[in-house]
Design a protein around this motif. Structure first.
Motif, short mmCIF file in Angstrom:
data_model
loop_
_atom_site.label_atom_id
_atom_site.label_comp_id
_atom_site.label_asym_id
_atom_site.label_seq_id
_atom_site.Cartn_x
_atom_site.Cartn_y
_atom_site.Cartn_z
N GLY A 1 -14.88 0.70 -5.82
CA GLY A 1 -13.99 1.08 -6.92
C GLY A 1 -12.53 1.10 -6.49
N LYS A 2 -12.25 1.69 -5.34
CA LYS A 2 -10.88 1.74 -4.83
C LYS A 2 -10.38 0.34 -4.47
N ALA A 3 -11.25 -0.48 -3.88
CA ALA A 3 -10.86 -1.85 -3.53
C ALA A 3 -10.49 -2.65 -4.78
N ASN A 4 -11.27 -2.50 -5.85
CA ASN A 4 -10.93 -3.17 -7.11
C ASN A 4 -9.58 -2.69 -7.63
N GLU A 5 -9.34 -1.40 -7.54
CA GLU A 5 -8.08 -0.83 -8.00
C GLU A 5 -6.91 -1.37 -7.16
N PHE A 6 -7.07 -1.40 -5.84
CA PHE A 6 -6.01 -1.91 -4.97
C PHE A 6 -5.77 -3.39 -5.22
N CYS A 7 -6.84 -4.17 -5.40
CA CYS A 7 -6.71 -5.60 -5.65
C CYS A 7 -5.90 -5.86 -6.92
N PHE B 1 0.84 -1.21 0.00
CA PHE B 1 0.00 0.00 0.00
C PHE B 1 0.87 1.26 0.00
N GLU B 2 1.96 1.23 0.76
CA GLU B 2 2.87 2.39 0.78
C GLU B 2 3.52 2.59 -0.58
N HIS B 3 3.87 1.50 -1.26
CA HIS B 3 4.42 1.60 -2.61
C HIS B 3 3.40 2.22 -3.56
N TYR B 4 2.15 1.81 -3.45
CA TYR B 4 1.07 2.39 -4.25
C TYR B 4 0.95 3.89 -3.99
N ARG B 5 1.00 4.25 -2.71
CA ARG B 5 0.92 5.68 -2.34
C ARG B 5 2.09 6.47 -2.92
N SER B 6 3.30 5.91 -2.88
CA SER B 6 4.47 6.64 -3.39
C SER B 6 4.38 6.83 -4.90
N ALA C 1 -6.24 9.48 -5.01
CA ALA C 1 -5.84 8.10 -5.31
C ALA C 1 -5.90 7.20 -4.08
N PHE C 2 -5.61 7.73 -2.91
CA PHE C 2 -5.62 6.94 -1.67
C PHE C 2 -6.30 7.74 -0.57
N PRO C 3 -7.64 7.79 -0.60
CA PRO C 3 -8.37 8.62 0.38
C PRO C 3 -8.64 7.89 1.71
N TYR C 4 -7.64 7.20 2.22
CA TYR C 4 -7.81 6.39 3.43
C TYR C 4 -6.68 6.65 4.41
N GLU C 5 -6.97 6.33 5.67
CA GLU C 5 -5.96 6.29 6.72
C GLU C 5 -5.89 4.86 7.24
N TYR C 6 -4.71 4.45 7.72
CA TYR C 6 -4.53 3.10 8.25
C TYR C 6 -5.03 3.01 9.69
N ASP C 7 -5.66 1.91 10.00
CA ASP C 7 -6.01 1.55 11.37
C ASP C 7 -5.69 0.07 11.48
N GLU C 8 -4.57 -0.25 12.10
CA GLU C 8 -4.10 -1.64 12.12
C GLU C 8 -4.50 -2.36 13.40
N THR C 9 -4.80 -3.63 13.25
CA THR C 9 -4.96 -4.53 14.38
C THR C 9 -3.96 -5.66 14.17
#
Length: 130
Positions: free
Chosen positions: A100-106, A27-32, A49-57
């Motif tokens: 749409g974004k999930a399809n793009e990320f996938c 994801f970071e590579h995609y953002r860069s 292109a990446f309108p999200y913030e990370y929330d990790e578990t």
């Protein structure tokens, strides 16, 4: 009802296993890449292109939307029959923008790993050499 897509790592993939940390690095590579595109175009493309913030578990990466058009995308890593996979889940409250974004990320992740992508609509895309 939640929608689910899978990226399966097959024997012909670049990697046979993946961790949540490696997925976050993708994801970071995609953002860069998107940030560099924005610099070339002269505008802040990364916010679109990446309108999200990370929330990790410990079990998942949750992508939380920064504005009303985007809600949540959940990303997990799993193993089945000695093969690893990435599960991308759209919860009930997901928007069309999330899908749409999930399809793009996938597609991006499957292409980077040369995996087998099982889309939300049930179709399969092969990104490895057969």
């Amino acid at each position: 009802m939640a929608h689910v897509a899978y990226i399966k790592l097959v024997p012909a993939s670049k990697k046979q296993t993946i961790t949540l940390e490696e997925l976050k690095q993708l994801f970071e590579h995609y953002r860069s890449i998107c940030k560099k595109t924005g610099e070339q175009l002269g505008w802040n493309y990364i916010d679109s292109a990446f309108p999200y913030e990370y929330d990790e578990t410990s079990e998942a990466i949750l992508l939380k939307g920064k504005d009303a058009r985007y809600q949540t995308i959940e990303c997990r890593v799993g193993h089945e029959n000695e093969h690893s996979f990435i599960q991308i889940t759209l919860p009930k409250n997901a928007t069309h923008g999330d899908k749409g974004k999930a399809n793009e990320f996938c597609k991006f992740i499957a292409k980077q790993l040369e995996g087998e992508l099982h889309l939300f609509n049930g179709r399969v895309m092969y990104f490895y050499k057969r």
